[in-house]
Design a protein around this motif. Structure first.
Motif, PDB file in Angstrom:
ATOM      1  N   ALA D  73     -51.787  44.130  11.358  1.00 44.11           N
ATOM      2  CA  ALA D  73     -52.785  45.243  10.958  1.00 44.11           C
ATOM      3  C   ALA D  73     -52.250  46.412  11.551  1.00 44.11           C
ATOM      4  N   PRO D  74     -52.785  47.523  11.111  1.00 38.80           N
ATOM      5  CA  PRO D  74     -52.379  48.741  11.795  1.00 38.80           C
ATOM      6  C   PRO D  74     -52.571  48.784  13.066  1.00 38.80           C
ATOM      7  N   GLY D  75     -51.575  49.054  13.905  1.00 38.00           N
ATOM      8  CA  GLY D  75     -52.017  48.817  15.570  1.00 38.00           C
ATOM      9  C   GLY D  75     -51.644  47.530  16.068  1.00 38.00           C
ATOM     10  N   GLY D  76     -51.528  46.593  15.225  1.00 35.44           N
ATOM     11  CA  GLY D  76     -51.243  45.228  15.595  1.00 35.44           C
ATOM     12  C   GLY D  76     -49.955  45.221  16.436  1.00 35.44           C
ATOM     13  N   LEU D  77     -50.038  44.183  17.449  1.00 33.86           N
ATOM     14  CA  LEU D  77     -49.031  44.135  18.270  1.00 33.86           C
ATOM     15  C   LEU D  77     -48.632  42.482  18.657  1.00 33.86           C
ATOM     16  N   ASN D  78     -47.461  42.037  18.208  1.00 39.36           N
ATOM     17  CA  ASN D  78     -46.830  40.887  18.591  1.00 39.36           C
ATOM     18  C   ASN D  78     -46.387  41.067  20.337  1.00 39.36           C
ATOM     19  N   PRO D  79     -47.030  40.669  21.388  1.00 40.56           N
ATOM     20  CA  PRO D  79     -47.103  41.088  22.670  1.00 40.56           C
ATOM     21  C   PRO D  79     -45.647  40.787  23.234  1.00 40.56           C
ATOM     22  N   PRO D  80     -45.313  41.257  24.347  1.00 46.08           N
ATOM     23  CA  PRO D  80     -44.260  40.804  25.092  1.00 46.08           C
ATOM     24  C   PRO D  80     -44.115  39.238  25.234  1.00 46.08           C
ATOM     25  N   HIS D  81     -42.991  38.695  24.872  1.00 43.98           N
ATOM     26  CA  HIS D  81     -42.729  37.425  24.951  1.00 43.98           C
ATOM     27  C   HIS D  81     -41.379  37.002  24.981  1.00 43.98           C
ATOM     28  N   THR D  82     -41.034  35.623  25.221  1.00 48.25           N
ATOM     29  CA  THR D  82     -39.681  35.168  25.117  1.00 48.25           C
ATOM     30  C   THR D  82     -39.610  33.854  24.387  1.00 48.25           C
ATOM     31  N   HIS D  83     -38.587  33.615  23.934  1.00 51.49           N
ATOM     32  CA  HIS D  83     -38.083  32.413  23.344  1.00 51.49           C
ATOM     33  C   HIS D  83     -37.212  31.566  24.189  1.00 51.49           C
ATOM     34  N   PRO D  84     -37.563  30.702  24.939  1.00 49.13           N
ATOM     35  CA  PRO D  84     -36.786  30.059  25.808  1.00 49.13           C
ATOM     36  C   PRO D  84     -35.424  29.325  25.364  1.00 49.13           C
ATOM     37  N   GLN D 117     -35.148  46.074   6.621  1.00 48.43           N
ATOM     38  CA  GLN D 117     -34.278  46.300   7.815  1.00 48.43           C
ATOM     39  C   GLN D 117     -34.224  45.048   8.799  1.00 48.43           C
ATOM     40  N   ILE D 118     -33.286  44.879   9.624  1.00 52.30           N
ATOM     41  CA  ILE D 118     -33.162  43.759  10.455  1.00 52.30           C
ATOM     42  C   ILE D 118     -32.762  44.265  11.706  1.00 52.30           C
ATOM     43  N   PHE D 119     -33.292  43.345  12.644  1.00 59.57           N
ATOM     44  CA  PHE D 119     -33.001  43.622  14.266  1.00 59.57           C
ATOM     45  C   PHE D 119     -33.145  42.236  14.764  1.00 59.57           C
ATOM     46  N   THR D 120     -32.470  42.332  15.974  1.00 60.77           N
ATOM     47  CA  THR D 120     -32.086  40.982  16.583  1.00 60.77           C
ATOM     48  C   THR D 120     -32.632  41.017  18.154  1.00 60.77           C
ATOM     49  N   PHE D 121     -33.057  39.964  18.648  1.00 60.37           N
ATOM     50  CA  PHE D 121     -33.435  39.785  19.936  1.00 60.37           C
ATOM     51  C   PHE D 121     -32.777  38.580  20.486  1.00 60.37           C
ATOM     52  N   PRO D 122     -31.892  39.023  21.451  1.00 60.33           N
ATOM     53  CA  PRO D 122     -31.002  38.182  22.263  1.00 60.33           C
ATOM     54  C   PRO D 122     -31.803  36.878  22.788  1.00 60.33           C
ATOM     55  N   LYS D 123     -31.293  35.766  22.942  1.00 64.57           N
ATOM     56  CA  LYS D 123     -31.847  34.620  23.441  1.00 64.57           C
ATOM     57  C   LYS D 123     -32.476  34.960  24.753  1.00 64.57           C
ATOM     58  N   GLY D 124     -33.667  34.348  24.967  1.00 69.39           N
ATOM     59  CA  GLY D 124     -34.390  34.291  26.234  1.00 69.39           C
ATOM     60  C   GLY D 124     -35.167  35.731  26.907  1.00 69.39           C
ATOM     61  N   LEU D 125     -34.324  36.685  26.228  1.00 72.89           N
ATOM     62  CA  LEU D 125     -35.036  38.271  26.557  1.00 72.89           C
ATOM     63  C   LEU D 125     -36.698  38.361  26.221  1.00 72.89           C
ATOM     64  N   VAL D 126     -37.157  39.280  26.920  1.00 68.49           N
ATOM     65  CA  VAL D 126     -38.550  39.631  26.520  1.00 68.49           C
ATOM     66  C   VAL D 126     -38.477  40.661  25.648  1.00 68.49           C
ATOM     67  N   HIS D 127     -39.409  40.595  24.521  1.00 74.32           N
ATOM     68  CA  HIS D 127     -39.322  41.247  23.373  1.00 74.32           C
ATOM     69  C   HIS D 127     -40.623  41.606  22.779  1.00 74.32           C
ATOM     70  N   PHE D 128     -41.027  42.341  22.031  1.00 73.88           N
ATOM     71  CA  PHE D 128     -42.104  42.548  21.329  1.00 73.88           C
ATOM     72  C   PHE D 128     -41.814  43.590  19.983  1.00 73.88           C
ATOM     73  N   GLN D 129     -42.991  43.538  19.159  1.00 73.82           N
ATOM     74  CA  GLN D 129     -43.171  44.177  17.775  1.00 73.82           C
ATOM     75  C   GLN D 129     -44.356  44.681  17.810  1.00 73.82           C
ATOM     76  N   GLN D 130     -44.357  45.948  17.370  1.00 76.08           N
ATOM     77  CA  GLN D 130     -45.773  46.812  17.064  1.00 76.08           C
ATOM     78  C   GLN D 130     -45.701  47.444  15.767  1.00 76.08           C
ATOM     79  N   ASN D 131     -46.877  47.457  15.051  1.00 73.58           N
ATOM     80  CA  ASN D 131     -47.223  48.053  13.654  1.00 73.58           C
ATOM     81  C   ASN D 131     -48.028  49.271  14.055  1.00 73.58           C
ATOM     82  N   ASN D 132     -47.194  50.466  14.328  1.00 68.35           N
ATOM     83  CA  ASN D 132     -47.804  52.030  14.582  1.00 68.35           C
ATOM     84  C   ASN D 132     -47.733  52.502  13.323  1.00 68.35           C
ATOM     85  N   GLY D 133     -47.723  51.742  12.239  1.00 70.94           N
ATOM     86  CA  GLY D 133     -47.877  52.682  11.019  1.00 70.94           C
ATOM     87  C   GLY D 133     -49.514  52.643  10.442  1.00 70.94           C
TER      88      GLY D 133
END
Lengths: 197, 197, 197, 197, 197, 197
Positions: D73-84, D117-133
């Motif tokens: 949703a607008p403002g929605g966040l996939n909060p900081p996490h890792t994929h081990p 558009q595409i982006f990459t999150f390297p293995k094991g590193l903390v990352h997040f995505q947020q909809n600020n639209g």
């Protein structure tokens, strides 16, 4: 490694590469107290290796690490051996150790280690550790496999079941078992080597 | 691993996955003395990690192992962190340690360790160690990578450069930065957290 | 393996895990004629190994395979050795071969092979092949590494540079170098073993 | 990967690294329709992750890939996490996303992404995505593991079972739980953080 | 590879990536005599492949190698195919072979081989071998997988069950299935196919 | 993967397995906008593949993932091909697609996909996608390699440089090149090819 943990079900009837997983797990599956005390070293090599791999710590299954403790009386030797499936990194707890590995180009790489120092033995290469000090020594070895395996050279060649054929050993070590018996210096026979192992 | 050894040429102009190899090597490339003494722990966490990976031991390049020493003052904490590229196995040198890892199902797996005991932290999972005893503690950690990496959770989130946006942290930790200031119990702000790290 | 081919640039100044790639390639990079003829076997072991790995076939770089030809005079032995980085599968071209490998549980697994028959030697385990027939024998060995490495046990222990310390060998093979000289049966000394290799 | 396909037998009594294989398979084992519609986002994070890994698509077993759909949703966040166990590559279906990952050197790497558009999150590193639209957003994430795992930082630390000890969190985030209660600015307590997750 | 050996239990009810292990093993598990004689070649391709992989040699399970024998009558062809899970290295036993592989850049890499010569076919790439000599030929292929798999291009496309849809084949090979039905049935020539691509 | 990131230095003079790393990196190294628009499909196959691998996104180097967009006009075909180094997972953006892969046992596994649905193509196996709908279609493919490679069957066999020998193709596809030259040039039908295999 396809899940967080897969604690080895060591007794599962289905055998596989590694082990089947238990349905549940607890902290004790990842724990081991068996390296906390020196092992007895009153044996012919005056050294004892105490393993801490997936057989002792079922939680190591799929995780790719293990440890061992090696205790040495003065003069004790962890004799030349290989780990077919792991590199080893060694930390000296106390005492001193003369350590070495041999490359496939037959170069011996050696070092004398003191407490708190570390050394590395590349995967699959023949290596050994010896306590040439006057007091007991102990070290912690760590491996990048939960089941590194150990092949002790002398034992594998001279104490296999069934025995490695005499003429293989005689030719390999260039000892003429039969012709040179009259020559005292060259009188080393396979039987001698086999007899004491 | 495509040769016996490939000692890291840490300064080679050509960067690659791992490191280029030196043309020659000696025993000292596989040796490190830097873990033999306790590190100072007079810092905010009252703990210090001393690494012994490929940056300190160039011979570890391509070999897939490394170590670290962790020293703890009483109350000292090695705070929640991950190793993105390795499983860890830990041996307690002295003192006592409360250790734990958290699975992706949010199960905390904990244990209190005493000297000579070992515990395992599966690859990539958040884990920590804390000395809740009255005397200093120390442990040797071993990894199945020559460069396991370490991502300290609090630091990565609250002390990154540039900073992680406030609204990411506020939403992630469910702290309403602006609306709840009048509520003393909920007055925790991102600025507070950031301010002290 | 991150591209179709990466022909080894064996002389590139930058050394790495494996080899740098040539900018171009041709069919001859993947070809080798050096196994087509028997090698001379007039040496002490009456056997010769002719390698066909990435050093001879630069196209094998990154591809994970290699070969070798082994020629045996009657009585010839390819002495106990390991390949630290590969499993071996062997095809007998002509003659007969007594072959064996030894597990880490010291179990000897043996077989007599005749022309066209194949046998397998698991990764890292000590193994050997001997021609106990009356005519020459030859075999093609294949490996799952472009650089499997070979560590000949006797040579690595008794002909390393610098030498493996005498007391390591004496203890490992349980030969008392000094005390038992008067005992003809136990008169085997490290010097003897070293002298003939 | 040792055969063409090995469709997961998710209910097999024998558990292993990955899953046992079904005896037969059909096209539907490699198919999933569950990512075709937006998921509801009326939750506290205003975002929902819909997985499409080996648990949903048994044919992915042994194949080393999986996907997920993330709705915001607008403002929605996939909060900081890792994929081990995986690197992630993300494709934006619609809307806009502010994304970022944090290296082990605490460098935040961010980008604003628009549809396609595409982006990459390297293995094991903390990352997040947020909809600020101002409008909903959705993305398809792809992983190089059939079971990448996800460890949400806030949840793993503040909502584990049993709870992570208060003093671990207090020290890690440098919040003095007890002494600073009178200080409104520093009144953030572990209980607050725990209470709302 | 997590133990010395894991002989395939080909009939175990539990299927997995590779095979479950037998509880015991003997030398014959690592042995195969089925490549010692030429196979009949009186078929449409005038060539026959005799496999020696984990299905024939259960001891190969987990070991990462296998072999095959290929027999060719004069003119015989081992038609274009791929091995999805292995690189191949080929040794010519007798006769001559024209061999080739095609890169993903559509470069054909070819060589004519004579007895005792070897050539390599990189993992996953289309390749073939043909006996353009006047006498039979035979070769031993070796693979770096115990189950390399083989996908024969013509068979997989034109003899699949169920059939690949006509319009897929027609478009792929640029043959207008419908307009030319009135034309002679066998008139398809290689030149046609080449001309339009 | 031996560090967090290793952005490809695509122009480095030293070539290796994968690419050398840039000394620095920024967010744009992990980003690509080239899949956001449909590609033109006015070609003979009425389909176009737009890659997004390490050549377009240098940050993918060492990370083991990549993407591609495939656009199809009505009737468009992504013809039978393999990825020698990756499994593929496909997400349909719009339109409909008939997709299939063929196992090494010549079993065709097919499905018709609609928007938002996903399907998987196991590593190395021949597969295709075709738009049999009345409107354009598009899909996002994701791979577990930064450089999966693509070998289009028809092109590799019939448009290689130098050409694959006529008699290889004639025998493989069982077409008599010489006898039918007098027949009509375009009369090759699928039925012919199917009939003789």
């Amino acid at each position: 490694m396809l899940q967080d943990v897969c604690v080895a079900d060591l007794n599962n009837a289905v055998k596989m590469n590694g082990f089947a997983c238990m349905a549940t797990f607890s902290a004790s599956d990842f724990f081991f107290a068996g390296l906390s005390k020196p092992a007895a070293t009153n044996n012919v090599l005056r050294s004892t290796v105490t393993p801490a791999n997936v057989m002792q710590i079922p939680g190591l299954n799929t995780l790719g690490v293990s440890m061992a403790r090696i205790d040495f009386a003065p003069g004790g030797l962890n004799p030349p051996h290989t780990h077919p499936r792991a590199t080893e990194i060694l930390f000296v707890l106390y005492g001193q150790l003369d350590v070495g590995f041999i490359t496939t180009a037959n170069v011996l790489v050696t070092m004398t280690l003191y407490p708190g120092q570390i050394f590395t033995f590349p995967k699959g290469l023949v290596h050994f550790q010896q306590n040439n000090g006057n007091v007991p020594a102990a070290a912690i070895a760590s491996f990048n496999s939960q089941n590194p395996g150990v092949q002790v050279i002398a034992t594998s060649l001279f104490a296999a079941t069934p025995p490695v054929p005499d003429n293989v050993l005689a030719t390999a070590f260039q000892i003429d078992t039969y012709e040179d018996r009259s020559n005292q210096v060259k009188a080393c026979t396979i039987e001698v080597l086999e007899g004491v192992l």
